[in-house]
Structures are given as structure tokens and as C-alpha cells.
Design an enzyme around this catalytic site. Structure first.
Site, PDB file in Angstrom:
ATOM      1  N   GLY A 350       0.612  -1.454   0.416  1.00 51.40           N
ATOM      2  CA  GLY A 350      -0.365   0.179   0.151  1.00 51.40           C
ATOM      3  C   GLY A 350       0.649   1.603   0.044  1.00 51.40           C
ATOM      4  N   GLU A 351       0.222   2.600   0.467  1.00 50.95           N
ATOM      5  CA  GLU A 351       1.144   3.579   0.501  1.00 50.95           C
ATOM      6  C   GLU A 351       1.491   4.657  -0.551  1.00 50.95           C
ATOM      7  OE1 GLU A 351       4.848   3.343   2.648  1.00 50.95           O
ATOM      8  OE2 GLU A 351       4.124   2.067   4.271  1.00 50.95           O
ATOM      9  N   GLY A 352       1.047   3.538  -1.895  1.00 51.14           N
ATOM     10  CA  GLY A 352       0.816   4.017  -3.085  1.00 51.14           C
ATOM     11  C   GLY A 352       2.588   3.679  -3.659  1.00 51.14           C
TER      12      GLY A 352
END
Length: 383
Positions: A350-352
Site C-alpha cells: 500500500g502507501e502508493g
């Protein structure tokens, strides 16, 4: 705001797509030799209504953070406080997303849309001077009239305080959000998209943070696609077999309790979604309304993308699937959206992070149309 945003979303420009395909046929390369990159550039031309489409730069990552009442059901081994602690890490530049963003020259905006615990950061140490104004730390901060010139500064992660509420309710007991709360989160995402695009961003990248957020993501995917919760639910940050079985049961029970209607995306988000999921749906809608590509990250992003597509089917024109998350629900969602991921590295952070790794692929697809010579211009004979 939501209604006007949806009304501004239109189908891809067919003439621009035809022009992009025709241009590819004249470039100094065998026809079709760039594979999926060619179709991606055609899609981006259709989104922009121009051939070649604008270069997707600068890039801006928007990380929406929120907590989840369903965490109380034991669906994650991580304490909920980690959400707030990771925001501190993002703002200090110490997370994986920061490393990848520095590599890509992308800015990082962290949006607290519903974190349950106080943030362990001193805003004065992390935010640009304009953002220190209390008015700039509210949803109104994304009004173009109060733009911070450092919005797209890749060297300084920034925080936007736009909390709708301190975490969702436990959706095994009641709806996660009211419709008004879900709408407020969606509209926060739209405003963030407008802010970043007004500041000059040529592409938006989705990011997320929220302990337990793969559980509502699985519920959203099952609700919008009709998939069985077993097929939509993954192991998140890593859970053992008993916890995984419990997590699937939690998702199944929530869907049985609320029977969310996929034709009512706001209702689905309210019943079983998260504040970051709703805000990401808004970011995607805002980007689509501005005909700006949005590069999707993992399972949280694609679950939000399903909601965006339910609001406005043509919003899919703006979506680029950055990667195939290891979470099984991500593949279910991408198939439903008709999107093929650009890379597949078994990521599930996640997080980008996955979107950032895919960014050079998107840039390369567009740059070909800008910079590669035609056979005529280069004096190269065609077959």
C-alpha cells in the site's frame, strides 16, 4: 460538489484515440512492438482529448489515512495506533513510499481523513508555512484560492487535516459511516484532486494508510462485484489461518447484515467502507472530471475505484492500474473494471508504492508519442 463532478466526467475522445493509433503506425518501430504501452498511450490520448496526450508530470501522490471500527473484531495483528505513527513516518520521509517518491520526483500529500488517535508529529516540523494556518489544515485548504506554492514540492511531504470523524464505526454492529460522513469523505478526495491539479500535477497517484483497511476493502469488492467474500478477502499485513478464516467470516457477516446495493455507491461506502476508501473514490472522480490520469495502487485503491466507477462509469477512462496486488480481491476488482495492471511484483504494502514503481511505465508510454520519429521524418524505409 459530487453531482457537478460526476456531470463533468465524459467518455474518452474517440478521435484522439484514432489519431494515437494512427501515429503509432507511423513511428520508427514495428507495429504493435510496444505491446500494452501502445494501448495505454491510446487510452491516455482519449482521456486528454489530444494526440499526443500531455506528459504525465509532475506526479503527485495523495495518501489518505483513516482507522476502522472493525479493527475491534481482531482482523489485524497490528495495533490501531500504527496508523498515526506511520503518518509521522511519512512526514519525516522515512517510509517506503517516500523512498520511491524521491526516486520518481513525486510530491507526497498525506490527508488525515479519519485517524482515530492523535498524530505523533509536530506540524510545524513537517508542513510548509502556508499549511500552518489553521484554516489551511481544514478541508477548505484545498480551495485553489489558498494554494500553497509548495503543494508539489517533492522534497517536503505535507499534511492536510481533513478528518470527518476519528475512525469508522464497527460495521459488524452498525453502518461504518452515515451517508453524510461518506459524502464528506468523497468530497474531500475531490477537493484534494482539484488542489493538486490546480497546482500543476499531470498525474495523481493513490496512496492509503489505515490498520485493518483491507477488511473494508474486501467488503467493498464483494459488494460491487458480487464476488464471494472468500475470493475478495486476503491476508492484509500477514495473518495466520485462523485469523484469515475469521476475517472472511467478518466480511461475510457485514454483507449479510447490510445487504449493500451496488447501484447506490454512497450507501455501499457508508455501510462497509472506510474514510480513506471514500476519499480515494473522490480523488479518482475528481481526476476524471479534470481529464487527468490517476495511477491506482493496490487493493485499497481498486476497491475505491469500484465505487468511483459505480458513481460514474466513464471514470474508468482516467484509471491506470499500476500493479497487481498480492491481495486476491485486487485481481477481482481489476477484472470487473476491465483494467490490466502494468506490473506484477507480488506487492501488498500500500502507501502508493506500487503506483510509484509503475509511474515510469506510464511516462514512457506517453513519451513515445512525443519523441519518437516517424518513418518519413527519420528517412527510414517501411516494409
Amino acid at each position: 460538489m459530487l453531482e457537478t463532478t460526476i456531470a463533468a466526467i465524459h467518455p474518452a475522445d474517440e478521435a484522439a484515440m484514432v489519431a494515437a493509433r494512427e501515429l503509432h503506425g507511423r513511428l520508427t518501430k514495428p507495429a504493435g512492438s510496444l505491446g500494452a504501452l501502445e494501448e495505454l498511450s491510446v487510452r491516455l490520448a482519449g482521456l486528454a482529448g489530444a494526440c499526443p496526450p500531455p506528459l504525465p508530470e509532475p506526479a503527485a501522490v495523495a495518501i489518505f489515512a483513516g482507522d476502522h471500527g472493525v479493527h475491534a473484531q481482531g482482523v489485524s495483528p497490528w495495533p490501531q495506533e500504527v496508523t498515526a505513527q506511520m503518518i509521522g513516518n511519512f512526514l519525516a520521509g522515512g517510509a517506503v513510499v517516500n523512498a520511491f517518491a524521491r526516486q520518481a520526483g513525486a510530491s507526497v500529500t498525506v490527508v488525515d481523513v479519519g485517524v482515530a488517535t492523535p498524530l505523533p508529529v509536530d506540524p510545524a516540523a513537517a508542513l510548509s508555512p502556508a499549511a500552518l494556518d489553521p484554516a489551511a489544515l481544514s478541508p477548505a485548504a484545498v480551495d485553489p484560492a489558498v494554494l500553497d506554492p509548495a503543494v508539489l514540492d517533492p522534497a517536503v511531504p505535507r499534511l492536510v487535516a481533513a478528518s470527518v470523524r476519528r475512525g469508522t464505526r464497527d460495521f459488524t454492529v452498525t453502518a461504518a459511516l452515515t451517508r453524510d460522513e461518506a459524502l464528506a469523505a468523497v468530497q474531500t478526495g475531490i477537493r484534494i484532486a482539484d488542489e493538486l491539479i490546480d497546482a500543476g500535477a499531470g498525474i495523481l497517484l493513490t496512496g492509503d494508510m489505515g490498520i485493518g483497511n483491507t477488511t473494508p476493502a474486501a467488503a467493498l469488492i464483494a459488494a460491487f462485484t458480487g464476488a464471494d467474500p472468500l475470493d475478495a478477502t486476503g491476508r492484509g499485513t500477514g495473518i495466520d489461518d485462523p485469523t484469515y478464516a475469521h476475517k472472511v467470516a467478518v466480511v461475510r457477516a457485514a454483507l449479510t447484515r447490510h445487504t449493500p446495493d451496488p447501484a447506490d455507491p454512497l450507501g455501499v461506502l457508508a455501510a462497509v467502507g472506510g474514510l480513506e476508501h471514500a476519499a480515494l473514490a473522490g480523488l479518482i472522480l475528481g481526476a476524471a472530471a479534470r481529464r487527468t490520469p490517476v495511477l491506482l495502487d493496490g487493493v485499497i485503491a481498486v476497491s475505491a475505484a469500484l465505487a468511483a466507477a459505480a458513481f460514474a462509469p466513464d471514470a474508468v477512462c482516467a484509471m491506470v492500474a499500476g500493479h497487481r496486488s498480492a491481495e486476491p480481491g485486487a485481481t477481482v476488482a481489476l477484472r470487473h473494471l476491465g483494467l490490466d495492471p502494468l506490473i506484477d511484483l507480488g506487492l501488498r504494502l500500500g502507501e502508493g508504492t506500487g503506483a510509484l514503481l509503475a509511474l515510469p511505465v506510464v511516462s514512457g508510454a506517453v513519451r513515445v508519442l512525443h519523441e519518437v520519429a516517424t518513418f518519413d521524418a527519420a528517412g527510414v524505409a517501411e516494409k
